[in-house]
Design a protein around this motif. Structure first.
Motif, PDB file in Angstrom:
ATOM      1  N   VAL A  64      33.525  21.548   5.453  1.00  0.00           N
ATOM      2  CA  VAL A  64      33.137  21.137   4.101  1.00  0.00           C
ATOM      3  C   VAL A  64      32.654  19.684   4.123  1.00  0.00           C
ATOM      4  N   ILE A  65      33.333  18.851   4.888  1.00  0.00           N
ATOM      5  CA  ILE A  65      32.938  17.434   4.973  1.00  0.00           C
ATOM      6  C   ILE A  65      31.524  17.324   5.562  1.00  0.00           C
ATOM      7  N   ARG A  66      31.268  18.126   6.580  1.00  0.00           N
ATOM      8  CA  ARG A  66      29.922  18.079   7.195  1.00  0.00           C
ATOM      9  C   ARG A  66      28.865  18.469   6.173  1.00  0.00           C
ATOM     10  N   THR A  67      29.162  19.511   5.389  1.00  0.00           N
ATOM     11  CA  THR A  67      28.201  19.940   4.362  1.00  0.00           C
ATOM     12  C   THR A  67      28.020  18.835   3.333  1.00  0.00           C
ATOM     13  N   ALA A  68      29.131  18.253   2.889  1.00  0.00           N
ATOM     14  CA  ALA A  68      29.050  17.181   1.878  1.00  0.00           C
ATOM     15  C   ALA A  68      28.254  16.004   2.432  1.00  0.00           C
ATOM     16  N   SER A 179      28.601  26.981   3.535  1.00  0.00           N
ATOM     17  CA  SER A 179      29.825  26.263   3.911  1.00  0.00           C
ATOM     18  C   SER A 179      31.047  27.065   3.441  1.00  0.00           C
ATOM     19  N   PRO A 180      32.248  26.663   3.817  1.00  0.00           N
ATOM     20  CA  PRO A 180      33.429  27.396   3.344  1.00  0.00           C
ATOM     21  C   PRO A 180      33.575  27.374   1.818  1.00  0.00           C
ATOM     22  N   LEU A 181      32.814  26.496   1.142  1.00  0.00           N
ATOM     23  CA  LEU A 181      32.896  26.468  -0.326  1.00  0.00           C
ATOM     24  C   LEU A 181      32.254  27.721  -0.925  1.00  0.00           C
ATOM     25  N   ARG A 182      31.345  28.324  -0.192  1.00  0.00           N
ATOM     26  CA  ARG A 182      30.623  29.525  -0.635  1.00  0.00           C
ATOM     27  C   ARG A 182      30.182  29.405  -2.095  1.00  0.00           C
ATOM     28  N   ALA A 183      29.616  28.230  -2.420  1.00  0.00           N
ATOM     29  CA  ALA A 183      29.255  27.965  -3.814  1.00  0.00           C
ATOM     30  C   ALA A 183      27.910  28.600  -4.142  1.00  0.00           C
ATOM     31  N   ARG A 184      27.832  29.110  -5.347  1.00  0.00           N
ATOM     32  CA  ARG A 184      26.577  29.687  -5.841  1.00  0.00           C
ATOM     33  C   ARG A 184      26.228  28.982  -7.136  1.00  0.00           C
ATOM     34  N   PRO A 185      24.931  28.918  -7.475  1.00  0.00           N
ATOM     35  CA  PRO A 185      24.584  28.300  -8.755  1.00  0.00           C
ATOM     36  C   PRO A 185      25.381  28.952  -9.890  1.00  0.00           C
TER      37      PRO A 185
END
Lengths: 833, 182
Positions: A64-68, A179-185
Motif C-alpha cells: 500500500v505504501i508503494r502505491t501511495a 494494490s491491496p486497497l482494491r479501491a474502485r471509483p
C-alpha cells in the motif's frame, strides 16, 4: 491582514477556519466537484487482515505504501471511514437471483427480517484525492455571472472538463485497484449517501445503483447543524434533533506504533464498546475522517533538512551563550532528523502529514457523553490521546465533509509511512462469497454478513467439497442442514444420509416451506440398494467390495478375508450382473473350508436388515428420488462405533453399521450421477465422517468419495470431528474448497485445523480455535451458554475469518435442533402425523 | 512486527532566543513567545495610550503587567489538549462566541435567522464556566434547550446551491463525444 492571520495561526486560530462550506457543483461516479476544488473519490474494499500473520500484514502495508508513493504524493487526500447499516430489504429484492424452488420468497424474507433484526453496521472506507485539473473558482466566477446573463446553465460542469477529470480518476483508480486497497471509483450513490449522511446522521443503507432521483439529490444539502460549545445538534427534516454529535481529534500518538498492535488505530474503530447500565456491552459507532498528505521524497527530505538545520542552529547558538548546552528535545530533533535524511535517501522512507478526527454520535446528550468516554478510553489503552475540542466543533464538523478542506491544521501529526498506513484503515475481516445466500455474520473486527453456497464450487468449476470440522455439539450438523436448505431453495437435489437420526428437522422445515422433501427410512425392501457394485465404476468395484466385506468379516477371519474376498470379487466382476451377494455366494461355494466358513458368516450378516442394504440380494428398488428437493436417508438400527474405540473390538452390529454408512454414502453419490440429475446442482451432506476414518482403509474411501463427487459434479459437505484424519488425506485436502473450523481442544486437532485453514501453526491460532464457541453470558444473569455455530471459515479465495452461523428465524432454529429431547419429540410428532 | 514512528514532536523545533541586543538570555525564551509578547504589549499599550495617555513611572506597571500576566498564564499547557496552550483555548472561546456558533443551514447557503441562533447568554457562559459559578446557572445553561436551532417556519428557505448528479449514461455520452472529436 496577513500579519493578523500569521498572529492568529501562531496561537492556533488558523485563517483556514474562515473558508466557506463546500458549495457542491457536481457528483458523478468517482468525482466530486465544488466551486473551490475537485476530488476523485474511491471506495476501498476491506482486506482480510484479522487472522493474517505479522509478516503477511507487513508485506501488505508495504504494498500500500508503494502505491501511495506512486500516486498520492504531495496531493491532499481525505480518508473517511463511515458506517451504514446492512439492509435486509436489499437482500430480499435480490433473492430471486439466488433461490427459485419452494416458497423461496418466504425463506429469503425470513433472512431479510433477521438481517434487519441484527442491525449490523456496514463499514465504508472512502478515499478522496484532490485533483488539480479543474479550477472551480474560475469556473464559478465566470459561468455564474456571465453565463447566467446569457441564459446558460450557470452551474453545469462542461462535458469536456468532466471527461478530462474522469480520465484522471481512472488513472489513479487503476493503481489503487491493483494494490491491496482494491479501491474502485465510488459510485455517485455512495458519494451522495455520504454527503447526506453527514447532514442528517441517518445511517441507512446506500441507494442501489442508478436509483437516485431528483428529490433525493435535492435532499443532500438541506441539513441543519447547530454547533454548541462542546457538541453539535443535527436536526432532522421535521426540525427535531435527529442526533447529537461531537468531533474529537487524536492529539497525541506514542512515539512508536506497533503493527500488529496499537498501530492499528483505524482498524480498531469497530472494536469500541461501552457498558450500559445493565452491564451489557454496546457497540459505539465512530466515523473517522483523516485529511492527509503523503510527502514526496523531496518534500520529506526538505522537512527533515529544515528540522536538522534549525536544531543545529539552536545547538550552536546555545553553545555560544550562557545556556551552554541545548535542551534534550533539540538534541533529539537533530539526531532524528539526521537519521531521517539517511532513511529517506537510502530506504525510500516517506513522511505523512495526517490530521485524524473522530465523529461520534448519540441519540441523546447522555449517550453521546458515554460514547465519547468509551472512545477516549479505547484510545488511551493504546497510548493515543483523543481530545474533545470545545468551541471549534463547527470547524471540525465542516472539515470532515467531502469537498471541504483542512481547517484545523495545528492538531496534525507527522508520521513515518509505516506508522500512518499501519493504521490499517482497510483492514478487518471479510470472507465468503459476494453473492449467494446469507448464512450468518462476521465476528471479526469489521461486522458484516457472510454469504456462502455449498453448491457454489461446481458453478465456478472449482473443487466441490466443503468440510465442517470440530468437536461434537458445536453446531456443525445444524450448519450443514442450513447449507442443505439453502441449496434446496436454489433448486438443488440434496441428500443427507442421516446416521445419527437427528436430521428430521431439516425435512420438516423443507416441507413447511414448500420444498419436495422426504425422510426415507431404509428397510428390507431396499436390500442391495447400497451395493458398491452398483455405485462405483466396475474397475474400482472389486477392491472396494473387498474392503467392505473385510470390514464385515469377524475378527478371527480377517486374516483370510482380504485375499479370499478379492479373489471372489474379481471373478464376480466378470459376470453380467455383479453383486456383493454373488461374491458371498461364491465364497460359500469355495472348496477351502475356512473360505466357505467366511462366506457363511458374511451370508448371516447379509441377512440382517442393515447388512441386507449393502450385501443383500438386490430388489431393484431405488432409495433416492431423482428430482430436486431434500432427500434424507435414515437407517434404523444403526449402531456406530464410538470415535475412540479400537476397530478390532467392534462387534457385528458396529461393523455392519459402518459398512452400511459407507454403502449409503456411495449410493447417494451414484444416484447424483444419474443422467436425470445432470445439469442440476447436487449436494450430498455426509455427517460423522470421522467414524469412517477409524479403519485403515477409511482414508482411501473418503478420498474416493471426494473424487467421485468432483467427477459427478456433485457438491459434498463433510462433517467430521477428526481434523487430523482429514488433513492426512492429501487427495481429499486438495478437493476442499471451503473449510468451516469449529472449536477443538487438543493441540493435535488444533494444529490440523490450522493447516487446513492455512493459518500459522502457533499458539495464537491454537488459542483462537480453543476460544471458538466459548460460553457467552446472556447478560440476564443466567447460566452462560455455548456459542454454537461460531467458527473460522476459510473460503475458496483462501481468506479466513471468524463467522457465526445464523438461523433465518427462531422456529427454524427450533426445528433444526439436534438436541436429543427435541429430536425425540419431533420423531414422535412425525410418527403421529 | 513492523514499527512506525510518529515524529511530530521531533520535527517541530521550538526555537529559543539565547540573546537579544547583546544581552545573554541563558536558556532563552521561545521565539514564538517573544513574538506573542511583543504583539500583546503593542496591542495593550495602544489601548492604554488611548485611555490613560503615555506611560509614566506610575502607569508603567499597568502597561506591562496585564500582557505579562496574560502571556504567562496563556502560554501554559491547556489542561484538555496537550498540543495547545490556554491562549488558543481563549481565542477559540472568543471566536465561538462571535462566529463559531453559527448554525450550518443547507451547507452554509442559507444564513441562520435570529431565532435559530444560540442565544448570546448561552454562548458566553459554557458549561465548564457555569459549573464554577457560585450562584444558580439555569439562566446561562438551562436543562431544556432543545428548542434552540429549530427551524422557523414563518419564511421559506432560499437556497442558491444545487448539486448536479451526472449519471453513467451522461458520462458515457460525453466520453463518446470527446472520442469522436479527436
Amino acid at each position: 491582514m496577513k500579519t493578523i492571520d500569521r498572529f492568529l495561526s501562531m496561537i492556533g486560530v488558523d485563517p483556514a477556519r474562515r473558508i466557506p462550506p463546500p458549495d457542491l457543483l457536481a457528483i458523478a461516479d468517482g468525482l466530486l466537484v465544488t466551486t473551490t476544488k475537485t476530488e476523485a473519490w474511491f471506495e476501498v474494499r476491506t482486506s482480510n487482515t484479522d487472522l493474517a500473520d505479522p509478516d503477511t500484514l507487513e508485506t501488505e502495508i508495504r504494498q500500500v505504501i508503494r502505491t501511495a508513493g506512486k500516486i498520492l504524493t504531495d496531493k491532499d487526500c481525505h480518508l473517511k471511514v463511515v458506517w451504514g447499516t446492512v439492509d435486509g430489504a436489499a437482500y430480499a429484492e435480490d433473492a430471486h437471483t439466488v433461490f427459485r424452488a419452494g416458497m423461496w420468497q418466504e425463506w429469503a424474507g425470513m433472512t431479510a427480517a433477521r438481517i434487519d433484526e441484527l442491525n449490523l453496521p456496514d463499514r465504508h472506507i472512502l478515499l478522496g484525492v484532490e485533483l488539480d485539473a479543474f479550477d472551480g473558482r474560475v469556473f464559478a466566477r465566470t459561468r455564474t455571472q456571465t453565463g447566467a446573463m446569457l441564459g446558460m446553465e450557470p452551474r453545469r460542469v462542461p462535458d469536456g472538463d468532466l471527461v478530462r477529470l474522469l480520465g484522471q480518476v481512472k488513472q489513479i483508480g487503476r493503481s489503487l485497484q491493483s494494490s491491496p486497497l482494491r479501491a474502485r471509483p465510488a459510485s455517485a450513490e455512495v458519494l451522495a449517501w455520504s454527503i447526506a449522511r453527514e447532514q442528517y446522521r441517518t445511517a441507512g443503507a446506500i441507494a442501489r445503483h442508478g436509483s437516485i432521483q431528483g428529490a433525493a439529490l435535492a435532499h443532500l444539502t438541506r441539513g441543519r447543524v447547530v454547533p454548541f460549545h462542546d457538541h453539535l445538534r443535527i436536526h432532522g427534516t421535521d426540525g427535531s434533533v435527529a442526533a447529537y454529535a461531537a468531533v474529537l481529534a487524536l492529539a497525541d500518538f506514542p512515539e512508536e506504533l506497533d503493527v500488529p498492535g496499537n498501530g492499528e488505530w483505524l482498524r480498531t474503530l469497530s472494536e469500541i464498546v461501552r457498558i450500559d447500565e445493565t452491564g451489557a456491552e454496546l457497540p459505539v459507532i465512530v466515523d473517522a475522517s483523516v485529511r492527509f498528505r503523503v510527502l514526496s521524497r523531496q518534500q520529506s527530505l526538505k522537512l527533515a533538512e529544515r528540522t536538522r538545520t534549525a536544531a543545529k542552529e539552536q545547538r550552536q547558538s546555545a553553545a555560544k551563550h550562557a545556556a551552554g548546552e541545548t535542551s534534550t528535545d533539540i538534541e533529539d530533533s537533530e539526531q532524528v532528523a539526521e537519521e531521517l535524511v539517511s532513511d529517506i535517501r537510502r530506504q525510500g522512507l516517506m513522511l505523512v502529514n495526517a490530521h485524524p478526527r473522530l465523529l461520534i454520535t448519540g441519540s441523546s446528550r447522555d449517550e453521546l457523553a458515554a460514547n465519547i468516554d468509551a472512545v477516549i478510553s479505547h484510545y488511551a489503552g493504546r497510548g493515543i490521546t483523543a481530545v474533545t475540542c470545545p468551541d471549534e466543533q463547527r470547524d471540525l464538523w465542516l472539515e470532515q465533509l467531502p469537498g471541504d478542506a483542512l481547517r484545523v491544521p495545528d492538531l496534525g501529526h507527522i508520521q513515518e509511512d509505516i506508522a500512518f498506513f499501519g493504521s490499517l484503515f482497510w483492514g478487518g475481516s471479510t470472507v465468503g462469497d459476494t453473492t449467494g445466500p446469507v448464512r450468518g455474520y462476521l465476528t471479526g473486527s469489521t461486522p458484516g454478513l457472510f454469504r456462502f453456497s455449498a453448491i457454489g464450487g461446481a458453478k465456478r468449476g472449482d473443487a466441490t467439497t466443503t468440510a465442517l470440522l470440530g468437536r461434537s455439539g458445536r453446531g456443525k450438523t445444524v450448519a450443514g442442514m442450513l447449507l442443505e436448505l439453502d441449496a434446496a431453495f436454489a433448486g438443488a437435489w440434496t441428500c443427507m444420509p442421516d446416521f445419527k437420526g437427528d436430521s428430521g428437522g431439516v425435512v420438516d422445515v423443507a416441507q413447511q416451506l414448500g420444498l419436495p422433501a422426504d425422510l426415507i427410512r431404509i428397510g428390507a425392501e431396499h436390500a442391495g440398494a447400497a451395493d458398491l457394485f452398483g455405485s462405483i465404476p466396475l474397475s474400482d468395484a472389486p477392491l472396494q467390495v473387498t474392503r467392505q466385506l473385510t470390514l464385515l468379516a469377524p475378527g478371527n477371519m480377517r486374516q483370510i478375508a482380504e485375499t479370499a474376498c478379492l479373489d471372489a470379487a474379481n471373478r464376480v466382476a466378470g459376470t453380467i450382473r455383479p453383486t456383493t451377494a454373488a461374491v458371498i455366494d461364491d465364497l460359500t461355494r469355495a472348496a477351502d473350508p475356512d473360505t466357505a466358513r467366511l462366506g457363511h458368516a458374511l451370508l448371516n450378516l447379509a441377512g440382517t436388515p442393515l447388512g441386507a442394504i449393502v450385501a443383500g440380494r438386490p430388489t431393484g428398488r431405488t432409495v433416492l428420488r431423482r428430482d430436486p428437493g431434500v432427500w434424507n436417508i435414515q437407517l434404523p438400527g444403526l449402531v456406530l462405533p464410538s470415535t475412540e474405540s479400537n476397530p478390532d473390538t467392534w462387534d457385528a452390529s458396529q461393523r455392519v453399521s459402518l459398512a452400511a454408512m459407507r454403502g449409503i454414502t456411495m449410493h447417494a453419490l451414484h444416484v447424483s450421477s444419474d443422467p436425470q440429475l445432470r445439469g442440476m446442482p447436487k449436494l450430498i451432506f455426509v455427517p460423522e465422517v470421522h467414524r469412517m476414518l477409524r479403519t485403515d482403509d477409511g482414508r482411501d474411501f473418503l478420498d474416493q468419495v471426494a473424487r467421485m463427487g468432483r467427477a459427478f459434479d456433485a457438491s459434498l459437505l463433510l462433517d467430521s470431528q477428526d481434523a487430523d484424519g482429514i488433513a492426512g488425506i492429501e487427495g481429499l485436502v486438495e478437493q476442499l474448497s471451503t473449510v468451516f473450523a469449529f472449536q477443538m481442544t487438543t493441540a493435535r486437532q488444533q494444529d490440523a485445523l490450522a493447516e487446513l485453514l492455512h493459518l500459522p501453526i502457533d499458539d495464537s491460532t491454537r488459542t483462537l480455535i480453543r476460544e471458538l464457541a466459548a460460553p457467552t453470558d446472556d447478560g440476564d444473569g443466567g447460566e452462560p451458554s455455548l456459542r454454537k455455530g461460531h467458527c473460522i471459515m476459510r473460503d475458496w479465495r483462501d481468506q479466513a475469518a471468524t463467522v457465526q452461523f445464523d438461523y433465518p428465524a427462531a422456529w427454524v432454529a427450533d426445528a433444526l435442533s439436534t438436541n436429543a429431547d427435541r429430536t425425540a419429540a419431533a420423531a414422535e410428532e412425525r410418527t403421529a402425523a | 512486527m513492523a514499527i512506525g514512528r510518529t515524529l511530530t514532536k521531533q520535527l517541530t523545533v521550538e526555537a529559543r532566543q539565547h540573546e537579544i541586543l547583546g544581552l545573554d538570555l541563558g536558556e532563552g525564551p521561545k521565539r514564538s513567545t517573544i513574538a506573542l509578547g511583543l504583539a500583546a504589549v503593542i496591542i495593550w499599550s495602544g489601548v492604554c495610550l488611548l485611555v490613560i495617555g503615555p506611560p509614566t513611572a506610575d502607569t508603567l506597571t499597568l502597561y506591562l503587567l496585564p500582557p505579562g500576566v496574560a502571556l504567562g498564564m496563556g502560554l501554559q499547557e491547556d489542561a484538555q489538549n496537550p498540543r495547545r496552550t490556554r491562549l488558543t483555548g481563549w481565542a477559540l472561546r472568543i471566536r465561538y462566541v462571535l462566529i463559531g456558533h453559527r448554525p450550518i443551514l443547507a451547507l452554509g447557503t442559507t444564513p441562520a435567522r435570529r431565532g435559530e441562533m444560540i442565544p448570546a447568554r448561552f454562548r458566553l457562559v459554557g458549561p465548564a464556566v457555569a459549573a464554577r459559578l457560585p450562584f444558580p446557572t439555569e439562566w446561562f445553561v438551562p436543562d431544556d434547550i432543545a428548542s434552540i436551532g429549530r427551524p422557523r417556519r414563518d419564511r421559506p428557505l432560499r437556497l442558491a446551491q444545487t448539486a448536479r448528479l451526472y449519471g453513467t449514461d451522461h458520462l458515457a455520452r460525453a466520453i463518446e463525444k470527446k472520442a469522436k472529436t479527436r
